[in-house]
Design a protein around this motif. Structure first.
Motif, PDB file in Angstrom:
ATOM      1  N   PRO A  22      47.813  59.496  -1.587  1.00 28.18           N
ATOM      2  CA  PRO A  22      49.212  59.265  -1.962  1.00 28.18           C
ATOM      3  C   PRO A  22      49.328  58.183  -3.030  1.00 28.18           C
ATOM      4  CG  PRO A  22      48.737  58.295   0.181  1.00 28.18           C
ATOM      5  CD  PRO A  22      47.531  59.103  -0.192  1.00 28.18           C
ATOM      6  N   PRO A  23      50.304  58.286  -3.937  1.00 28.98           N
ATOM      7  CA  PRO A  23      50.500  57.251  -4.955  1.00 28.98           C
ATOM      8  C   PRO A  23      50.664  55.879  -4.321  1.00 28.98           C
ATOM      9  CG  PRO A  23      51.832  59.182  -5.448  1.00 28.98           C
ATOM     10  CD  PRO A  23      51.262  59.400  -4.076  1.00 28.98           C
ATOM     11  N   GLY A  24      50.035  54.887  -4.928  1.00 29.21           N
ATOM     12  CA  GLY A  24      50.133  53.530  -4.427  1.00 29.21           C
ATOM     13  C   GLY A  24      49.053  53.146  -3.437  1.00 29.21           C
ATOM     14  N   GLN A  25      48.263  54.115  -2.962  1.00 34.12           N
ATOM     15  CA  GLN A  25      47.206  53.768  -2.009  1.00 34.12           C
ATOM     16  C   GLN A  25      46.118  52.973  -2.718  1.00 34.12           C
ATOM     17  OE1 GLN A  25      45.927  56.625   0.855  1.00 34.12           O
ATOM     18  NE2 GLN A  25      43.797  55.936   0.826  1.00 34.12           N
ATOM     19  N   ARG A  26      45.661  51.923  -2.068  1.00 30.57           N
ATOM     20  CA  ARG A  26      44.618  51.073  -2.653  1.00 30.57           C
ATOM     21  C   ARG A  26      43.260  51.735  -2.523  1.00 30.57           C
ATOM     22  NH1 ARG A  26      42.177  45.372  -1.004  1.00 30.57           N
ATOM     23  NH2 ARG A  26      41.624  44.606  -3.080  1.00 30.57           N
ATOM     24  N   ILE A  27      42.466  51.678  -3.592  1.00 34.35           N
ATOM     25  CA  ILE A  27      41.101  52.202  -3.619  1.00 34.35           C
ATOM     26  C   ILE A  27      40.167  51.020  -3.837  1.00 34.35           C
ATOM     27  CG2 ILE A  27      39.490  53.776  -4.736  1.00 34.35           C
ATOM     28  CD1 ILE A  27      41.776  55.204  -3.338  1.00 34.35           C
ATOM     29  N   THR A  28      39.229  50.831  -2.935  1.00 36.91           N
ATOM     30  CA  THR A  28      38.360  49.660  -3.016  1.00 36.91           C
ATOM     31  C   THR A  28      36.962  50.030  -3.514  1.00 36.91           C
ATOM     32  OG1 THR A  28      37.535  49.886  -0.752  1.00 36.91           O
ATOM     33  CG2 THR A  28      39.590  48.643  -1.067  1.00 36.91           C
ATOM     34  N   GLU A  29      36.273  49.008  -4.015  1.00 36.11           N
ATOM     35  CA  GLU A  29      34.884  49.202  -4.432  1.00 36.11           C
ATOM     36  C   GLU A  29      34.042  49.647  -3.237  1.00 36.11           C
ATOM     37  OE1 GLU A  29      33.341  45.699  -6.233  1.00 36.11           O
ATOM     38  OE2 GLU A  29      34.831  45.644  -7.843  1.00 36.11           O
ATOM     39  N   GLU A  30      34.254  49.013  -2.091  1.00 35.73           N
ATOM     40  CA  GLU A  30      33.484  49.346  -0.901  1.00 35.73           C
ATOM     41  C   GLU A  30      33.639  50.821  -0.538  1.00 35.73           C
ATOM     42  OE1 GLU A  30      34.577  45.018  -0.737  1.00 35.73           O
ATOM     43  OE2 GLU A  30      35.617  46.895  -1.172  1.00 35.73           O
ATOM     44  N   PRO A  42      27.783  49.456 -10.803  1.00 34.11           N
ATOM     45  CA  PRO A  42      28.252  50.630 -11.536  1.00 34.11           C
ATOM     46  C   PRO A  42      29.635  51.089 -11.106  1.00 34.11           C
ATOM     47  CG  PRO A  42      26.500  51.233 -10.009  1.00 34.11           C
ATOM     48  CD  PRO A  42      26.545  49.746 -10.042  1.00 34.11           C
ATOM     49  N   VAL A  43      29.939  50.946  -9.820  1.00 29.79           N
ATOM     50  CA  VAL A  43      31.269  51.347  -9.348  1.00 29.79           C
ATOM     51  C   VAL A  43      32.349  50.504 -10.013  1.00 29.79           C
ATOM     52  CG1 VAL A  43      32.811  51.258  -7.338  1.00 29.79           C
ATOM     53  CG2 VAL A  43      30.564  52.357  -7.152  1.00 29.79           C
ATOM     54  N   ARG A  44      32.103  49.197 -10.112  1.00 33.04           N
ATOM     55  CA  ARG A  44      33.079  48.298 -10.735  1.00 33.04           C
ATOM     56  C   ARG A  44      33.329  48.692 -12.194  1.00 33.04           C
ATOM     57  NH1 ARG A  44      30.559  43.729  -9.828  1.00 33.04           N
ATOM     58  NH2 ARG A  44      31.479  43.579  -7.744  1.00 33.04           N
ATOM     59  N   ALA A  45      32.259  48.990 -12.940  1.00 32.35           N
ATOM     60  CA  ALA A  45      32.399  49.365 -14.348  1.00 32.35           C
ATOM     61  C   ALA A  45      33.150  50.679 -14.485  1.00 32.35           C
ATOM     62  CB  ALA A  45      31.023  49.465 -15.003  1.00 32.35           C
ATOM     63  N   VAL A  46      32.850  51.629 -13.614  1.00 28.56           N
ATOM     64  CA  VAL A  46      33.495  52.942 -13.700  1.00 28.56           C
ATOM     65  C   VAL A  46      34.963  52.854 -13.293  1.00 28.56           C
ATOM     66  CG1 VAL A  46      33.511  55.265 -12.721  1.00 28.56           C
ATOM     67  CG2 VAL A  46      31.360  54.254 -13.484  1.00 28.56           C
ATOM     68  N   MET A  47      35.277  52.035 -12.307  1.00 33.25           N
ATOM     69  CA  MET A  47      36.682  51.883 -11.911  1.00 33.25           C
ATOM     70  C   MET A  47      37.510  51.322 -13.074  1.00 33.25           C
ATOM     71  SD  MET A  47      36.397  50.511  -7.962  1.00 33.25           S
ATOM     72  CE  MET A  47      38.134  50.710  -7.548  1.00 33.25           C
ATOM     73  N   GLN A  48      36.952  50.374 -13.798  1.00 32.64           N
ATOM     74  CA  GLN A  48      37.648  49.834 -14.968  1.00 32.64           C
ATOM     75  C   GLN A  48      37.868  50.921 -16.019  1.00 32.64           C
ATOM     76  OE1 GLN A  48      35.117  46.584 -16.161  1.00 32.64           O
ATOM     77  NE2 GLN A  48      35.892  45.201 -14.574  1.00 32.64           N
ATOM     78  N   PHE A  49      36.842  51.759 -16.223  1.00 28.84           N
ATOM     79  CA  PHE A  49      36.964  52.856 -17.188  1.00 28.84           C
ATOM     80  C   PHE A  49      38.015  53.864 -16.735  1.00 28.84           C
ATOM     81  CE2 PHE A  49      35.712  57.199 -18.352  1.00 28.84           C
ATOM     82  CZ  PHE A  49      35.790  57.112 -19.736  1.00 28.84           C
ATOM     83  N   LEU A  50      37.996  54.243 -15.467  1.00 32.49           N
ATOM     84  CA  LEU A  50      38.951  55.232 -14.972  1.00 32.49           C
ATOM     85  C   LEU A  50      40.387  54.728 -15.053  1.00 32.49           C
ATOM     86  CD1 LEU A  50      37.091  56.721 -11.854  1.00 32.49           C
ATOM     87  CD2 LEU A  50      37.345  57.724 -14.136  1.00 32.49           C
ATOM     88  N   ALA A  51      40.556  53.419 -14.949  1.00 28.71           N
ATOM     89  CA  ALA A  51      41.898  52.848 -15.095  1.00 28.71           C
ATOM     90  C   ALA A  51      42.422  53.055 -16.512  1.00 28.71           C
ATOM     91  CB  ALA A  51      41.885  51.371 -14.735  1.00 28.71           C
ATOM     92  N   THR A  52      41.524  53.024 -17.509  1.00 29.96           N
ATOM     93  CA  THR A  52      41.955  53.249 -18.898  1.00 29.96           C
ATOM     94  C   THR A  52      42.294  54.708 -19.147  1.00 29.96           C
ATOM     95  OG1 THR A  52      39.731  53.699 -19.795  1.00 29.96           O
ATOM     96  CG2 THR A  52      40.421  51.388 -19.635  1.00 29.96           C
ATOM     97  N   SER A  57      45.343  52.859 -11.281  1.00 30.27           N
ATOM     98  CA  SER A  57      46.181  51.818 -11.882  1.00 30.27           C
ATOM     99  C   SER A  57      45.663  50.472 -11.398  1.00 30.27           C
ATOM    100  CB  SER A  57      47.652  52.012 -11.497  1.00 30.27           C
ATOM    101  OG  SER A  57      47.824  51.918 -10.102  1.00 30.27           O
ATOM    102  N   GLN A  58      45.595  49.516 -12.295  1.00 33.59           N
ATOM    103  CA  GLN A  58      45.006  48.221 -11.980  1.00 33.59           C
ATOM    104  C   GLN A  58      46.084  47.165 -11.837  1.00 33.59           C
ATOM    105  OE1 GLN A  58      42.071  46.968 -14.818  1.00 33.59           O
ATOM    106  NE2 GLN A  58      41.165  45.448 -13.454  1.00 33.59           N
ATOM    107  N   ALA A  59      45.977  46.349 -10.812  1.00 30.23           N
ATOM    108  CA  ALA A  59      46.910  45.250 -10.578  1.00 30.23           C
ATOM    109  C   ALA A  59      46.096  44.040 -10.136  1.00 30.23           C
ATOM    110  CB  ALA A  59      47.944  45.637  -9.517  1.00 30.23           C
ATOM    111  N   GLU A  60      46.781  42.935  -9.926  1.00 26.78           N
ATOM    112  CA  GLU A  60      46.085  41.705  -9.545  1.00 26.78           C
ATOM    113  C   GLU A  60      45.330  41.869  -8.233  1.00 26.78           C
ATOM    114  OE1 GLU A  60      48.667  38.403  -9.438  1.00 26.78           O
ATOM    115  OE2 GLU A  60      49.178  38.470 -11.580  1.00 26.78           O
ATOM    116  N   ARG A  61      45.851  42.694  -7.346  1.00 27.36           N
ATOM    117  CA  ARG A  61      45.238  42.841  -6.020  1.00 27.36           C
ATOM    118  C   ARG A  61      44.186  43.952  -5.985  1.00 27.36           C
ATOM    119  NH1 ARG A  61      48.297  44.753  -2.408  1.00 27.36           N
ATOM    120  NH2 ARG A  61      50.007  45.455  -3.740  1.00 27.36           N
ATOM    121  N   GLY A  62      43.913  44.590  -7.118  1.00 21.83           N
ATOM    122  CA  GLY A  62      42.877  45.624  -7.120  1.00 21.83           C
ATOM    123  C   GLY A  62      43.325  46.894  -7.820  1.00 21.83           C
TER     124      GLY A  62
END
Length: 288
Positions: A22-30, A42-52, A57-62
Protein backbone atom coordinates in the motif's frame (compact mmCIF):
# COMPACT_ATOMS: atom_id res chain seq x y z
CA UNK A 1 25.87 1.53 -11.33
CA UNK A 2 27.67 -1.81 -11.49
CA UNK A 3 26.32 -4.85 -13.34
CA UNK A 4 25.37 -6.50 -10.04
CA UNK A 5 23.58 -3.37 -8.86
CA UNK A 6 21.68 -3.10 -12.17
CA UNK A 7 20.61 -6.71 -11.84
CA UNK A 8 19.51 -6.19 -8.22
CA UNK A 9 17.69 -2.97 -9.17
CA UNK A 10 15.61 -4.83 -11.78
CA UNK A 11 14.78 -7.61 -9.33
CA UNK A 12 13.86 -5.17 -6.57
CA UNK A 13 11.74 -3.01 -8.87
CA UNK A 14 9.85 -6.09 -10.05
CA UNK A 15 9.34 -7.16 -6.46
CA UNK A 16 8.05 -3.76 -5.34
CA UNK A 17 5.63 -3.56 -8.27
CA UNK A 18 4.39 -7.15 -8.02
CA UNK A 19 3.96 -7.23 -4.23
CA UNK A 20 1.48 -4.33 -4.32
CA UNK A 21 2.42 -2.76 -1.01
CA UNK A 22 0.00 0.00 0.00
CA UNK A 23 1.16 3.59 -0.64
CA UNK A 24 3.06 5.01 2.30
CA UNK A 25 4.27 1.66 3.64
CA UNK A 26 7.85 1.84 4.86
CA UNK A 27 10.42 -0.39 3.12
CA UNK A 28 13.55 -1.11 5.12
CA UNK A 29 17.04 -2.22 4.16
CA UNK A 30 16.67 -5.21 6.48
CA UNK A 31 13.50 -6.29 4.68
CA UNK A 32 15.14 -6.21 1.24
CA UNK A 33 18.38 -7.80 2.47
CA UNK A 34 16.35 -10.74 3.75
CA UNK A 35 14.22 -10.97 0.60
CA UNK A 36 17.17 -10.93 -1.81
CA UNK A 37 19.82 -12.46 0.48
CA UNK A 38 22.38 -9.73 -0.06
CA UNK A 39 24.26 -7.39 2.25
CA UNK A 40 23.21 -3.87 3.18
CA UNK A 41 25.74 -2.05 1.03
CA UNK A 42 24.31 -2.99 -2.40
CA UNK A 43 20.75 -2.75 -1.11
CA UNK A 44 21.37 0.78 0.16
CA UNK A 45 22.81 1.89 -3.21
CA UNK A 46 19.95 0.32 -5.16
CA UNK A 47 17.28 1.82 -2.90
CA UNK A 48 18.74 5.27 -3.59
CA UNK A 49 18.67 4.54 -7.33
CA UNK A 50 15.09 3.25 -7.25
CA UNK A 51 14.01 6.41 -5.45
CA UNK A 52 15.27 8.44 -8.44
CA UNK A 53 13.14 6.24 -10.75
CA UNK A 54 9.94 6.56 -8.71
CA UNK A 55 9.78 3.03 -7.26
CA UNK A 56 10.42 4.40 -3.76
CA UNK A 57 9.91 7.76 -2.12
CA UNK A 58 12.62 8.98 0.23
CA UNK A 59 12.04 10.92 3.44
CA UNK A 60 14.01 11.67 6.58
CA UNK A 61 12.72 8.50 8.24
CA UNK A 62 13.63 6.20 5.34
CA UNK A 63 12.01 4.86 2.17
CA UNK A 64 8.32 4.42 1.47
CA UNK A 65 6.03 3.12 -1.26
CA UNK A 66 5.03 6.06 -3.49
CA UNK A 67 1.45 7.11 -4.12
CA UNK A 68 1.75 5.93 -7.73
CA UNK A 69 4.11 3.12 -8.66
CA UNK A 70 5.69 3.22 -12.14
CA UNK A 71 4.84 0.43 -14.55
CA UNK A 72 7.63 -2.07 -14.87
CA UNK A 73 7.64 -4.80 -17.51
CA UNK A 74 9.76 -6.33 -20.21
CA UNK A 75 9.61 -3.14 -22.30
CA UNK A 76 10.49 -0.79 -19.43
CA UNK A 77 13.52 1.45 -19.92
CA UNK A 78 13.52 2.85 -16.38
CA UNK A 79 16.21 0.35 -15.40
CA UNK A 80 18.54 -0.64 -18.25
CA UNK A 81 19.34 -4.33 -18.41
CA UNK A 82 22.84 -5.30 -17.43
CA UNK A 83 24.96 -7.36 -19.81
CA UNK A 84 24.54 -10.31 -17.44
CA UNK A 85 20.75 -9.99 -17.59
CA UNK A 86 20.80 -9.80 -21.38
CA UNK A 87 22.89 -12.98 -21.49
CA UNK A 88 20.61 -14.74 -18.99
CA UNK A 89 17.54 -13.78 -21.04
CA UNK A 90 19.21 -15.05 -24.20
CA UNK A 91 20.12 -18.42 -22.71
CA UNK A 92 16.66 -18.88 -21.19
CA UNK A 93 14.97 -17.89 -24.46
CA UNK A 94 17.12 -20.27 -26.51
CA UNK A 95 16.50 -23.15 -24.10
CA UNK A 96 12.74 -22.53 -24.14
CA UNK A 97 12.87 -22.78 -27.95
CA UNK A 98 15.08 -25.88 -27.85
CA UNK A 99 17.86 -24.05 -29.68
CA UNK A 100 20.54 -25.28 -27.27
CA UNK A 101 21.20 -28.86 -26.10
CA UNK A 102 20.37 -30.25 -22.69
CA UNK A 103 24.08 -30.65 -21.85
CA UNK A 104 26.74 -28.12 -22.83
CA UNK A 105 30.23 -26.88 -22.01
CA UNK A 106 31.36 -23.41 -21.01
CA UNK A 107 33.51 -23.21 -24.15
CA UNK A 108 30.47 -23.92 -26.36
CA UNK A 109 28.41 -21.18 -24.73
CA UNK A 110 31.30 -18.70 -24.74
CA UNK A 111 31.50 -19.14 -28.53
CA UNK A 112 27.73 -19.13 -29.05
CA UNK A 113 27.08 -15.94 -27.06
CA UNK A 114 30.50 -14.31 -27.61
CA UNK A 115 31.09 -13.61 -23.91
CA UNK A 116 34.07 -14.05 -21.56
CA UNK A 117 34.16 -16.98 -19.15
CA UNK A 118 33.83 -14.71 -16.09
CA UNK A 119 30.50 -13.30 -17.31
CA UNK A 120 29.18 -16.70 -18.39
CA UNK A 121 30.01 -18.20 -14.99
CA UNK A 122 28.17 -15.39 -13.17
CA UNK A 123 25.07 -16.06 -15.25
CA UNK A 124 25.30 -19.84 -14.94
CA UNK A 125 25.58 -19.49 -11.17
CA UNK A 126 22.44 -17.35 -11.16
CA UNK A 127 20.61 -19.92 -13.28
CA UNK A 128 21.82 -22.62 -10.91
CA UNK A 129 20.31 -20.77 -7.94
CA UNK A 130 17.02 -20.56 -9.86
CA UNK A 131 17.06 -24.31 -10.47
CA UNK A 132 17.61 -24.02 -14.23
CA UNK A 133 21.10 -25.53 -14.64
CA UNK A 134 23.54 -27.67 -12.65
CA UNK A 135 27.19 -28.61 -13.15
CA UNK A 136 27.44 -31.94 -14.94
CA UNK A 137 29.41 -34.72 -13.21
CA UNK A 138 32.96 -34.39 -14.43
CA UNK A 139 32.61 -31.79 -17.14
CA UNK A 140 30.22 -29.13 -18.40
CA UNK A 141 26.70 -28.19 -17.38
CA UNK A 142 23.21 -29.49 -18.00
CA UNK A 143 19.72 -27.99 -17.93
CA UNK A 144 17.28 -29.22 -15.32
CA UNK A 145 13.67 -29.87 -16.42
CA UNK A 146 12.18 -26.56 -17.52
CA UNK A 147 8.98 -25.47 -19.22
CA UNK A 148 10.17 -26.17 -22.76
CA UNK A 149 8.07 -29.20 -23.70
CA UNK A 150 4.45 -30.35 -23.38
CA UNK A 151 5.57 -33.00 -20.87
CA UNK A 152 7.38 -30.65 -18.49
CA UNK A 153 4.61 -28.05 -18.86
CA UNK A 154 2.04 -30.70 -17.84
CA UNK A 155 4.19 -31.92 -14.95
CA UNK A 156 4.70 -28.36 -13.69
CA UNK A 157 0.94 -27.87 -13.39
CA UNK A 158 0.50 -31.23 -11.69
CA UNK A 159 3.06 -30.06 -9.14
CA UNK A 160 1.24 -26.76 -8.64
CA UNK A 161 -2.12 -28.55 -8.24
CA UNK A 162 -0.58 -30.64 -5.46
CA UNK A 163 1.02 -27.69 -3.64
CA UNK A 164 -0.89 -24.44 -4.09
CA UNK A 165 -4.43 -25.45 -2.99
CA UNK A 166 -2.95 -27.20 0.05
CA UNK A 167 -1.33 -23.91 1.09
CA UNK A 168 -4.83 -22.54 1.73
CA UNK A 169 -5.59 -25.43 4.09
CA UNK A 170 -2.45 -25.22 6.21
CA UNK A 171 -3.14 -24.82 9.96
CA UNK A 172 -0.79 -21.83 9.96
CA UNK A 173 -2.70 -20.08 7.14
CA UNK A 174 -3.49 -16.45 7.99
CA UNK A 175 -4.63 -14.08 5.26
CA UNK A 176 -3.73 -10.41 5.22
CA UNK A 177 -7.19 -9.16 4.28
CA UNK A 178 -6.23 -5.55 3.45
CA UNK A 179 -3.58 -6.92 1.08
CA UNK A 180 -6.17 -9.31 -0.40
CA UNK A 181 -8.58 -6.45 -1.02
CA UNK A 182 -5.83 -4.45 -2.71
CA UNK A 183 -5.00 -7.45 -4.87
CA UNK A 184 -8.68 -7.74 -5.81
CA UNK A 185 -8.68 -4.13 -6.97
CA UNK A 186 -5.45 -4.66 -8.90
CA UNK A 187 -6.88 -7.73 -10.62
CA UNK A 188 -9.98 -5.84 -11.72
CA UNK A 189 -7.96 -2.86 -12.96
CA UNK A 190 -5.66 -5.06 -15.04
CA UNK A 191 -8.46 -6.35 -17.27
CA UNK A 192 -7.73 -3.55 -19.73
CA UNK A 193 -3.93 -3.85 -19.67
CA UNK A 194 -2.08 -4.41 -22.96
CA UNK A 195 1.29 -5.30 -21.40
CA UNK A 196 1.65 -9.12 -21.27
CA UNK A 197 4.62 -8.95 -18.89
CA UNK A 198 2.69 -6.76 -16.44
CA UNK A 199 -0.23 -9.20 -16.59
CA UNK A 200 2.13 -12.09 -15.95
CA UNK A 201 3.71 -10.37 -12.94
CA UNK A 202 0.30 -9.68 -11.41
CA UNK A 203 -0.68 -13.31 -11.97
CA UNK A 204 2.55 -14.54 -10.36
CA UNK A 205 2.19 -12.17 -7.40
CA UNK A 206 -1.37 -13.45 -6.81
CA UNK A 207 -0.20 -17.05 -6.52
CA UNK A 208 2.86 -16.14 -4.44
CA UNK A 209 0.69 -14.06 -2.11
CA UNK A 210 -1.64 -16.98 -1.38
CA UNK A 211 1.34 -19.26 -0.75
CA UNK A 212 2.81 -16.63 1.58
CA UNK A 213 -0.33 -16.65 3.73
CA UNK A 214 0.37 -20.32 4.54
CA UNK A 215 3.44 -19.25 6.57
CA UNK A 216 4.98 -22.58 5.54
CA UNK A 217 8.49 -21.76 4.37
CA UNK A 218 8.76 -24.88 2.16
CA UNK A 219 5.52 -24.12 0.32
CA UNK A 220 6.49 -20.46 -0.09
CA UNK A 221 9.92 -21.32 -1.52
CA UNK A 222 8.47 -23.97 -3.86
CA UNK A 223 5.94 -21.55 -5.32
CA UNK A 224 8.49 -18.74 -5.65
CA UNK A 225 11.01 -21.02 -7.33
CA UNK A 226 8.39 -22.24 -9.77
CA UNK A 227 7.45 -18.63 -10.54
CA UNK A 228 11.09 -17.94 -11.41
CA UNK A 229 11.08 -20.88 -13.82
CA UNK A 230 7.90 -19.59 -15.45
CA UNK A 231 9.38 -16.10 -15.83
CA UNK A 232 12.36 -17.60 -17.64
CA UNK A 233 10.52 -19.99 -19.90
CA UNK A 234 6.88 -19.17 -20.52
CA UNK A 235 6.07 -17.33 -23.73
CA UNK A 236 3.73 -14.44 -23.04
CA UNK A 237 0.65 -14.33 -25.25
CA UNK A 238 -1.99 -11.63 -24.90
CA UNK A 239 -5.36 -13.39 -25.18
CA UNK A 240 -8.03 -10.95 -24.02
CA UNK A 241 -10.78 -13.52 -23.42
CA UNK A 242 -8.43 -15.78 -21.47
CA UNK A 243 -7.21 -12.83 -19.38
CA UNK A 244 -10.77 -11.84 -18.40
CA UNK A 245 -11.56 -15.44 -17.44
CA UNK A 246 -8.35 -15.76 -15.40
CA UNK A 247 -9.03 -12.51 -13.56
CA UNK A 248 -12.58 -13.63 -12.80
CA UNK A 249 -11.27 -16.87 -11.31
CA UNK A 250 -8.70 -14.97 -9.23
CA UNK A 251 -11.39 -12.65 -7.87
CA UNK A 252 -13.62 -15.60 -6.92
CA UNK A 253 -10.73 -17.20 -5.00
CA UNK A 254 -9.99 -13.91 -3.23
CA UNK A 255 -13.65 -13.49 -2.25
CA UNK A 256 -13.76 -17.01 -0.80
CA UNK A 257 -10.64 -16.34 1.30
CA UNK A 258 -12.04 -12.99 2.47
CA UNK A 259 -15.17 -14.84 3.64
CA UNK A 260 -12.98 -17.41 5.47
CA UNK A 261 -14.21 -20.20 3.17
CA UNK A 262 -10.79 -21.75 2.76
CA UNK A 263 -11.91 -25.19 1.59
CA UNK A 264 -14.02 -23.58 -1.14
CA UNK A 265 -11.11 -21.29 -2.07
CA UNK A 266 -8.78 -24.31 -2.32
CA UNK A 267 -11.30 -26.07 -4.55
CA UNK A 268 -11.57 -22.99 -6.79
CA UNK A 269 -7.78 -22.69 -6.98
CA UNK A 270 -7.42 -26.37 -7.93
CA UNK A 271 -10.03 -25.96 -10.68
CA UNK A 272 -8.30 -22.77 -11.85
CA UNK A 273 -4.97 -24.57 -12.21
CA UNK A 274 -6.58 -27.58 -13.91
CA UNK A 275 -8.08 -25.30 -16.55
CA UNK A 276 -4.78 -23.49 -17.08
CA UNK A 277 -2.94 -26.80 -17.47
CA UNK A 278 -5.09 -27.66 -20.49
CA UNK A 279 -4.02 -24.51 -22.38
CA UNK A 280 -0.62 -25.77 -23.45
CA UNK A 281 1.56 -23.33 -25.40
CA UNK A 282 3.33 -24.27 -28.63
CA UNK A 283 6.85 -25.61 -28.25
CA UNK A 284 9.66 -25.81 -30.77
CA UNK A 285 10.71 -29.20 -32.08
CA UNK A 286 13.70 -30.68 -30.23
CA UNK A 287 17.07 -30.01 -31.78
CA UNK A 288 18.99 -32.92 -33.33
Amino acid sequence: MTAKQAELAARMAGYLVATRFPPGQRITEEQLCKEFRVSRSPVRAVMQFLATRGFLSQAERGYFIPDKMPEFGASSTLIPKSLDQQLLDGIARDRARNLVPEQFTEAEFMRRYDVPRSQLLRVLNRLSLDGVVEPAPGHGWYFLPTLNSPETYRDSYRFRILIEPQALLEPTFAANKPLLRQMREDQMSMAASTDPRQLYELNASFHEMLAGFSHNSFIIEAVRRHSRLRRLNEQLVLDRARIRKRIGEHVAIIDAVLEDQREWAASLLKHHLEIASQIAPAFAAPID
